[in-house]
Design an enzyme around this catalytic site. Structure first.
Site, PDB file in Angstrom:
ATOM      1  N   HIS A 304       0.653  -1.629  -0.026  1.00 50.68           N
ATOM      2  CA  HIS A 304       0.083  -0.219  -0.064  1.00 50.68           C
ATOM      3  C   HIS A 304       1.238   1.206   0.048  1.00 50.68           C
ATOM      4  CE1 HIS A 304      -2.792   3.182   1.356  1.00 50.68           C
ATOM      5  NE2 HIS A 304      -4.222   1.592   0.647  1.00 50.68           N
ATOM      6  N   ASP A 361      -7.823  -5.156   0.114  1.00 48.62           N
ATOM      7  CA  ASP A 361      -7.944  -6.522  -0.975  1.00 48.62           C
ATOM      8  C   ASP A 361      -8.044  -8.167  -0.886  1.00 48.62           C
ATOM      9  OD1 ASP A 361      -9.880  -4.034  -2.787  1.00 48.62           O
ATOM     10  OD2 ASP A 361      -7.945  -3.637  -2.865  1.00 48.62           O
TER      11      ASP A 361
END
Ligand SMILES: CC(C)(COP(=O)(O)OP(=O)(O)OC[C@H]1O[C@@H](n2cnc3c(N)ncnc32)[C@H](O)[C@@H]1OP(=O)(O)O)[C@@H](O)C(=O)NCCC(=O)NCCS
Length: 425
Positions: A304, A361
């Protein structure tokens, strides 16, 4: 202690104002830089660029903190509904009982789609990606509602209310068109998430999800509801900064979200897990591929831009994966593979050194698949969740002294030259 900043460019030194946010984040204000020195900043990917001040969401990637309007995500998840979170993001405070009742009733009353939106959905080929259809359908709403942007209804801007109410109807209609099924009308007896599940699956083998499942999906929507200045939200703000209307801006956000490095990662994760199954469930194969600099393979659902410790949403979703699969009595081998992959990656020096952790996700697709959603709908579910966040940012941008978004560049092309006639080229 007051913080000062200055920048020296060539022989020019410029003191720069420093702004400090409510969580003590420090921003160096370079707005005068080009005017005073002729230079611009260079920050590809905007990793060090604060594009705006915002009071919507606070995120600390080092500490794994995510708060909407000051409320920790861990407290919101499970304690309030997605509609309450939507109100919170849009209005700044959680609704009281009367506000929630009015909002809930208005959401139920505005779920029906204009005929042209249904026609646009049905005009797409059945195998079109649902995110393409979603973006087109949302854009098409602007033709009907553009003139009403100033009106308020049930405490919200009418366009916001109708987008909240109609996006699930659009999403379900897209799925059913692709599956060759007749659409299912909204049911005002059902709350937001239960109604969405009903519009998706009524009359199919996947119908009959109960309140626990609706609550689990509601929680997932909450976890996706906002994430400050990510790619799609920045897109919504940027498009809105040109004074494009709400629908055009949200449609642009949907297309940004579709990309596999952003919201499209939830579909890419499950496809990656399928690939690992095809390799006999060997997670070591995937880890080796991801580390191979000659391969473009990445561990989807890992890493991320901001979280460099853990993603608090992933922690909550991993728990939900066990809850939902247990409730459905499903023993999905992909869940075991995903957990094995997480364990292997978190022990591997490559991922440790780069601070790569599972993100939002990584586990969500396993839940969506267990509920019966086809892969192409996973990112649509992300969009349903993210809608109130996008709208809150669109409002915030347009309520302030909004400037059109217009980055600069460092030009690296040819210097001035003369055009040569075609016969001499
Ligand atoms: C999310 C993401 C786009 C963030 O990208 P970023 O902040 O620009 O980070 P970078 O792409 O510069 O990556 C930094 C390093 O980690 C590596 N890396 C990042 N994510 C990786 C992943 N998922 N698998 C393998 N390596 C990864 C990069 O190759 C790079 O290595 P290097 O320094 O040796 O060149 C990136 O981590 C990614 O592609 N993840 C997979 C897609 C995904 O899950 N997206 C959803 C995000 S919520």
């Amino acid at each position: 202690m007051s913080i000062t900043a200055e920048i020296r460019v060539g022989d020019k030194t410029l003191p720069l104002p420093v702004i400090v946010g409510s969580e003590q984040e420090v921003g160096v204000d370079i707005q005068a830089l080009r005017d005073k020195t002729g230079a611009v900043t260079f920050d590809p990917g905007y990793g060090n660029t604060g594009a705006c001040e915002s009071a919507v969401t606070f995120l600390d990637g080092e500490l794994g903190i995510l708060r909407y309007r000051g409320y920790p995500i861990e407290q919101l998840a499970g304690k309030v509904s997605f509609l309450e979170v939507a109100w919170l993001l849009l209005k700044g405070e959680l609704p009281n009982a009367a506000e929630l009742a009015t909002f809930t009733a208005a959401e139920k009353a505005n779920r029906g789609l204009p005929a042209h939106v249904t026609a646009i959905i049905n005009a797409f080929p059945k195998d079109a990606h649902p995110m393409a259809v979603l973006s087109a359908a949302v854009l098409s709403l602007s033709s009907t509602y553009h003139a009403e942007t100033a009106a308020t209804h049930a405490g919200l801007n009418f366009n916001e209310l109708r987008l909240m109410a109609q996006l699930p109807t659009i999403a379900a209609a897209i799925y059913r068109h692709g599956a060759g099924l007749a659409p299912v009308a909204p049911d005002a007896k059902l709350d937001y998430t239960a109604n969405f599940l009903n519009m998706m699956f009524a009359g199919t083998a996947r119908s009959g999800h109960d309140a626990d499942i609706a609550n689990a999906l509601d929680l997932l929507l909450i976890l996706h509801a906002d994430h400050e200045q990510n790619c799609s939200t920045s897109t919504v703000r940027l498009v809105g900064s040109a004074q494009a209307d709400l629908y055009a801006s949200i449609a642009a956000g949907i297309t940004a979200l579709w990309g596999p490095l952003h919201g499209g990662a939830n579909q890419a994760v499950i496809e990656m897990l399928d690939g690992i199954v095809a390799h006999g469930g060997d997670v070591g194969w995937a880890v080796a591929q991801a580390k191979d600099k000659d391969s473009s393979f990445r561990l989807m659902g890992f890493g991320h831009r901001v979280y460099k410790n853990f993603d608090p949403r992933a922690t909550l979703i991993k728990v939900q994966a066990d809850v939902v699969l247990g409730k459905l009595g499903k023993n999905d081998p992909q869940l075991a593979i995903a957990k094995g992959l997480e364990e292997a990656a978190l022990k591997d020096e490559y991922f440790v050194a780069r601070k790569l952790y599972p993100n939002v996700d990584f586990y969500s697709g396993i839940i969506y698949r267990a509920l019966g959603f086809p892969y192409g709908m996973f990112t649509v579910l992300f969009a349903l969740g993210r809608l109130p966040g996008w709208m809150a940012h669109w409002n915030e941008h347009n309520a302030g002294k909004a400037k059109i978004g217009r980055p600069r560049q460092i030009y690296t092309g040819k210097n001035a030259r003369d055009v040569v006639e075609l016969s001499k080229r």
